[in-house]
Design a protein around this motif. Structure first.
Motif, PDB file in Angstrom:
ATOM      1  N   VAL A  88     -12.355  37.104  -9.965  1.00 20.48           N
ATOM      2  CA  VAL A  88     -11.403  38.816 -10.095  1.00 20.48           C
ATOM      3  C   VAL A  88     -10.777  39.755  -9.228  1.00 20.48           C
ATOM      4  O   VAL A  88     -11.551  39.906  -8.460  1.00 20.48           O
ATOM      5  N   PRO A  89      -9.269  38.822  -8.886  1.00 21.98           N
ATOM      6  CA  PRO A  89      -8.989  39.505  -7.915  1.00 21.98           C
ATOM      7  C   PRO A  89      -9.257  40.997  -7.414  1.00 21.98           C
ATOM      8  O   PRO A  89      -9.053  41.692  -8.177  1.00 21.98           O
ATOM      9  N   GLY A  90     -10.207  41.548  -6.353  1.00 18.71           N
ATOM     10  CA  GLY A  90      -9.121  43.149  -6.293  1.00 18.71           C
ATOM     11  C   GLY A  90     -10.684  43.374  -6.716  1.00 18.71           C
ATOM     12  O   GLY A  90     -10.941  45.116  -6.519  1.00 18.71           O
ATOM     13  N   ARG A  91     -11.950  42.658  -8.002  1.00 23.61           N
ATOM     14  CA  ARG A  91     -12.987  43.216  -7.660  1.00 23.61           C
ATOM     15  C   ARG A  91     -14.304  42.536  -7.076  1.00 23.61           C
ATOM     16  O   ARG A  91     -14.744  41.341  -6.925  1.00 23.61           O
ATOM     17  N   VAL A  92     -15.124  43.206  -7.258  1.00 22.63           N
ATOM     18  CA  VAL A  92     -16.813  43.100  -6.220  1.00 22.63           C
ATOM     19  C   VAL A  92     -17.881  43.047  -7.349  1.00 22.63           C
ATOM     20  O   VAL A  92     -18.225  44.123  -8.276  1.00 22.63           O
ATOM     21  N   PHE A  93     -18.783  41.701  -6.843  1.00 29.28           N
ATOM     22  CA  PHE A  93     -20.933  42.481  -7.760  1.00 29.28           C
ATOM     23  C   PHE A  93     -20.886  43.859  -7.343  1.00 29.28           C
ATOM     24  O   PHE A  93     -20.562  43.777  -5.478  1.00 29.28           O
ATOM     25  N   ASP A  94     -20.836  44.981  -8.019  1.00 27.26           N
ATOM     26  CA  ASP A  94     -22.012  46.875  -7.376  1.00 27.26           C
ATOM     27  C   ASP A  94     -22.871  46.303  -8.583  1.00 27.26           C
ATOM     28  O   ASP A  94     -23.178  47.019  -9.196  1.00 27.26           O
ATOM     29  N   LEU A  95     -23.625  46.115  -7.573  1.00 19.53           N
ATOM     30  CA  LEU A  95     -25.354  47.152  -8.041  1.00 19.53           C
ATOM     31  C   LEU A  95     -24.962  48.164  -7.881  1.00 19.53           C
ATOM     32  O   LEU A  95     -26.338  48.426  -9.500  1.00 19.53           O
ATOM     33  N   GLY A  96     -24.235  49.265  -8.039  1.00 17.45           N
ATOM     34  CA  GLY A  96     -24.799  50.466  -8.472  1.00 17.45           C
ATOM     35  C   GLY A  96     -24.317  50.055  -9.975  1.00 17.45           C
ATOM     36  O   GLY A  96     -24.979  51.157 -10.919  1.00 17.45           O
ATOM     37  N   ASP A  97     -23.532  49.387 -10.386  1.00 16.45           N
ATOM     38  CA  ASP A  97     -22.659  49.754 -11.431  1.00 16.45           C
ATOM     39  C   ASP A  97     -23.079  48.945 -12.266  1.00 16.45           C
ATOM     40  O   ASP A  97     -23.958  49.736 -13.464  1.00 16.45           O
ATOM     41  N   TRP A  98     -24.110  48.041 -12.045  1.00 17.59           N
ATOM     42  CA  TRP A  98     -24.857  47.037 -12.710  1.00 17.59           C
ATOM     43  C   TRP A  98     -26.260  48.457 -12.998  1.00 17.59           C
ATOM     44  O   TRP A  98     -26.772  47.988 -14.410  1.00 17.59           O
ATOM     45  N   LEU A  99     -26.432  48.829 -12.190  1.00 11.11           N
ATOM     46  CA  LEU A  99     -27.501  50.015 -12.446  1.00 11.11           C
ATOM     47  C   LEU A  99     -27.570  50.938 -13.242  1.00 11.11           C
ATOM     48  O   LEU A  99     -28.080  51.520 -14.051  1.00 11.11           O
ATOM     49  N   ALA A 100     -26.375  51.591 -12.915  1.00 14.04           N
ATOM     50  CA  ALA A 100     -25.864  52.579 -14.065  1.00 14.04           C
ATOM     51  C   ALA A 100     -25.119  51.683 -15.477  1.00 14.04           C
ATOM     52  O   ALA A 100     -25.948  52.444 -16.213  1.00 14.04           O
ATOM     53  N   ASP A 101     -24.914  50.878 -15.634  1.00 14.47           N
ATOM     54  CA  ASP A 101     -25.545  50.369 -17.004  1.00 14.47           C
ATOM     55  C   ASP A 101     -26.658  49.764 -17.028  1.00 14.47           C
ATOM     56  O   ASP A 101     -26.561  50.144 -18.905  1.00 14.47           O
ATOM     57  N   ALA A 102     -27.237  49.389 -16.768  1.00 10.46           N
ATOM     58  CA  ALA A 102     -28.813  49.430 -16.812  1.00 10.46           C
ATOM     59  C   ALA A 102     -29.708  51.001 -17.339  1.00 10.46           C
ATOM     60  O   ALA A 102     -30.346  50.975 -18.639  1.00 10.46           O
TER      61      ALA A 102
END
Length: 113
Positions: free
Chosen positions: A77-91
């Motif tokens: 998605v334009p302007g978006r990235v994979f963010d490990l911190g977001d994934w950890l917050a999800d988990a």
């Protein structure tokens, strides 16, 4: 199995996908609030999955895998990235909700072992 909660989980997943498909310039949640939003959204997903499946570990695994797929999706998605911190917050959000649900369910005698 509670199909109504599974339907809510499916709706929650669809909403997550839709929001994740928005270009980065339309997303305006500053850090660290974005991590709290991630945790809250995935706490709700975890709750719906736990209620729907009655299987805490399975529910958490589904939420974590969906979070991973969401982060991978954002790489395209334009302007978006994979963010490990977001994934950890999800988990973490899913874990907190599922642990709370599990404890309350055991106390009420509703969770099968």
């Amino acid at each position: 199995m509670n199909r109504a909660y599974l339907a809510l989980a499916g709706l929650q997943m669809a909403l997550i996908f839709w929001f994740s498909a928005q270009p980065g310039d339309t997303v305006g949640i500053p850090a660290p609030w974005d991590k709290l939003v991630h945790a809250g959204v995935y706490a709700l997903l975890g709750h719906f999955l736990a209620q729907g499946t009655q299987r805490p570990l399975f529910s958490w695994s589904l939420a974590v895998l969906y979070g991973l797929s969401d982060e991978i999706h954002q790489m395209f998605v334009p302007g978006r990235v994979f963010d490990l911190g977001d994934w950890l917050a999800d988990a973490g959000g899913a874990a907190l909700a599922i642990l709370a649900w599990s404890a309350l369910s055991r106390r009420a005698g509703r969770l099968q072992r």
